[in-house]
Write a protein that holds these residues in place. Structure first.
Motif, PDB file in Angstrom:
ATOM      1  N   ALA A 229      -7.866  -1.932  -4.912  1.00  0.00           N
ATOM      2  CA  ALA A 229      -7.438  -3.327  -4.880  1.00  0.00           C
ATOM      3  C   ALA A 229      -7.460  -3.921  -3.471  1.00  0.00           C
ATOM      4  CB  ALA A 229      -6.043  -3.442  -5.483  1.00  0.00           C
ATOM      5  N   GLY A 230      -7.674  -3.098  -2.469  1.00  0.00           N
ATOM      6  CA  GLY A 230      -7.716  -3.586  -1.096  1.00  0.00           C
ATOM      7  C   GLY A 230      -6.611  -2.979  -0.263  1.00  0.00           C
ATOM      8  N   GLY A 231      -6.560  -3.341   0.997  1.00  0.00           N
ATOM      9  CA  GLY A 231      -7.458  -4.225   1.702  1.00  0.00           C
ATOM     10  C   GLY A 231      -8.647  -3.485   2.308  1.00  0.00           C
ATOM     11  N   GLY A 232      -9.211  -4.130   3.312  1.00  0.00           N
ATOM     12  CA  GLY A 232     -10.406  -3.608   3.943  1.00  0.00           C
ATOM     13  C   GLY A 232     -10.206  -2.242   4.570  1.00  0.00           C
ATOM     14  N   ASP A 233      -9.032  -2.002   5.107  1.00  0.00           N
ATOM     15  CA  ASP A 233      -8.718  -0.710   5.745  1.00  0.00           C
ATOM     16  C   ASP A 233      -8.898   0.408   4.719  1.00  0.00           C
ATOM     17  OD1 ASP A 233      -6.938   1.586   6.339  1.00  0.00           O
ATOM     18  OD2 ASP A 233      -6.371   0.419   8.110  1.00  0.00           O
ATOM     19  N   LEU A 234      -8.259   0.278   3.597  1.00  0.00           N
ATOM     20  CA  LEU A 234      -8.307   1.322   2.573  1.00  0.00           C
ATOM     21  C   LEU A 234      -9.699   1.440   1.964  1.00  0.00           C
ATOM     22  CD1 LEU A 234      -6.800   3.394   0.838  1.00  0.00           C
ATOM     23  CD2 LEU A 234      -6.526   1.563  -0.828  1.00  0.00           C
ATOM     24  N   VAL A 235     -10.330   0.312   1.648  1.00  0.00           N
ATOM     25  CA  VAL A 235     -11.663   0.358   1.050  1.00  0.00           C
ATOM     26  C   VAL A 235     -12.641   1.023   2.019  1.00  0.00           C
ATOM     27  CG1 VAL A 235     -13.592  -1.050   0.199  1.00  0.00           C
ATOM     28  CG2 VAL A 235     -11.251  -1.610  -0.465  1.00  0.00           C
ATOM     29  N   GLY A 236     -12.445   0.810   3.319  1.00  0.00           N
ATOM     30  CA  GLY A 236     -13.281   1.469   4.321  1.00  0.00           C
ATOM     31  C   GLY A 236     -13.160   2.987   4.247  1.00  0.00           C
ATOM     32  N   GLN A 237     -11.947   3.493   4.048  1.00  0.00           N
ATOM     33  CA  GLN A 237     -11.757   4.944   3.937  1.00  0.00           C
ATOM     34  C   GLN A 237     -12.468   5.493   2.703  1.00  0.00           C
ATOM     35  OE1 GLN A 237      -7.526   6.144   4.480  1.00  0.00           O
ATOM     36  NE2 GLN A 237      -7.233   4.050   5.176  1.00  0.00           N
ATOM     37  N   LEU A 238     -12.346   4.784   1.592  1.00  0.00           N
ATOM     38  CA  LEU A 238     -13.010   5.228   0.357  1.00  0.00           C
ATOM     39  C   LEU A 238     -14.527   5.186   0.522  1.00  0.00           C
ATOM     40  CD1 LEU A 238     -10.642   3.319  -2.068  1.00  0.00           C
ATOM     41  CD2 LEU A 238     -10.838   5.804  -1.937  1.00  0.00           C
ATOM     42  N   THR A 239     -15.022   4.155   1.200  1.00  0.00           N
ATOM     43  CA  THR A 239     -16.461   4.030   1.436  1.00  0.00           C
ATOM     44  C   THR A 239     -16.957   5.183   2.302  1.00  0.00           C
ATOM     45  OG1 THR A 239     -16.290   1.627   1.272  1.00  0.00           O
ATOM     46  CG2 THR A 239     -18.266   2.502   2.329  1.00  0.00           C
ATOM     47  N   ASP A 240     -16.184   5.538   3.321  1.00  0.00           N
ATOM     48  CA  ASP A 240     -16.582   6.641   4.207  1.00  0.00           C
ATOM     49  C   ASP A 240     -16.796   7.939   3.439  1.00  0.00           C
ATOM     50  OD1 ASP A 240     -16.480   5.004   6.401  1.00  0.00           O
ATOM     51  OD2 ASP A 240     -14.509   5.695   7.103  1.00  0.00           O
ATOM     52  N   HIS A 241     -16.080   8.105   2.326  1.00  0.00           N
ATOM     53  CA  HIS A 241     -16.192   9.330   1.526  1.00  0.00           C
ATOM     54  C   HIS A 241     -17.096   9.146   0.306  1.00  0.00           C
ATOM     55  CE1 HIS A 241     -13.341  11.495   3.929  1.00  0.00           C
ATOM     56  NE2 HIS A 241     -12.406  10.574   3.761  1.00  0.00           N
ATOM     57  N   GLY A 242     -17.851   8.028   0.271  1.00  0.00           N
ATOM     58  CA  GLY A 242     -18.799   7.810  -0.823  1.00  0.00           C
ATOM     59  C   GLY A 242     -18.146   7.561  -2.173  1.00  0.00           C
ATOM     60  N   LEU A 243     -16.936   7.016  -2.149  1.00  0.00           N
ATOM     61  CA  LEU A 243     -16.182   6.852  -3.398  1.00  0.00           C
ATOM     62  C   LEU A 243     -16.222   5.423  -3.941  1.00  0.00           C
ATOM     63  CD1 LEU A 243     -13.131   9.118  -2.480  1.00  0.00           C
ATOM     64  CD2 LEU A 243     -14.976   9.622  -4.100  1.00  0.00           C
TER      65      LEU A 243
END
Ligand SMILES: NC(=O)c1ccc[n+]([C@@H]2O[C@H](COP(=O)([O-])OP(=O)(O)OC[C@H]3O[C@@H](n4cnc5c(N)ncnc54)[C@H](OP(=O)(O)O)[C@@H]3O)[C@@H](O)[C@H]2O)c1
Length: 109
Positions: A77-91
């Motif tokens: 659901a956000g924000g950018g900080d958390l979504v960035g972490q998930l993106t870094d792990h390909g999730l």
């Protein structure tokens, strides 16, 4: 929402929702929106609790795995900080982008 089994959000997003929607005064609102979903707020702090929310910190991968265990989608659901972490792990495999129109008083004259 029917396809979503779990929700993960950062603490800034969580506190924004609590504040702007007065959720602590009206906790049924949370249930109306997110009822039945496993919801995790990532934080290193001790934050106000809402029924149905649990807290976690550190590596997002095991948290994501616990939310995905139902076989349904996990909503970041956000924000950018958390979504960035998930993106870094390909999730992150889908982005849903919304455009919200707004007006101002001067545009209505
Ligand atoms: N328009 C929309 O649909 C939408 C959706 C979501 C968010 N937003 C906006 O985005 C903004 C917030 O985004 P943001 O990127 O600044 O913040 P955020 O991702 O919501 O929250 C970041 C905070 O969460 C905690 N956190 C994140 N990952 C963690 C981890 N792995 N372990 C422990 N704690 C962790 C940390 O705070 P602490 O440890 O200090 O608690 C961190 O500072 C708000 O203004 C919100 O309104 C908009």
């Amino acid at each position: 929402m029917a396809g979503i089994g779990g929700i993960i959000m950062g603490s800034s997003t969580y506190l924004w929702i609590l504040d702007h929607e007065q959720v602590l005064e009206n906790p049924e609102k949370w249930n109306d929106w997110y009822g039945g979903k496993d919801c995790v707020v990532m934080t290193t702090r001790s934050l106000p609790e809402v029924p149905g929310v649990r807290f976690a910190q550190g590596d997002v991968r095991p948290v994501h795995a616990s939310l995905a265990a139902s076989g349904k989608d996990v909503w970041a659901a956000g924000g950018g900080d958390l979504v960035g972490q998930l993106t870094d792990h390909g999730l992150v495999d889908e982005l849903w982008i919304s455009v919200t129109p707004s007006t101002t008083a001067s545009s209505c004259t």
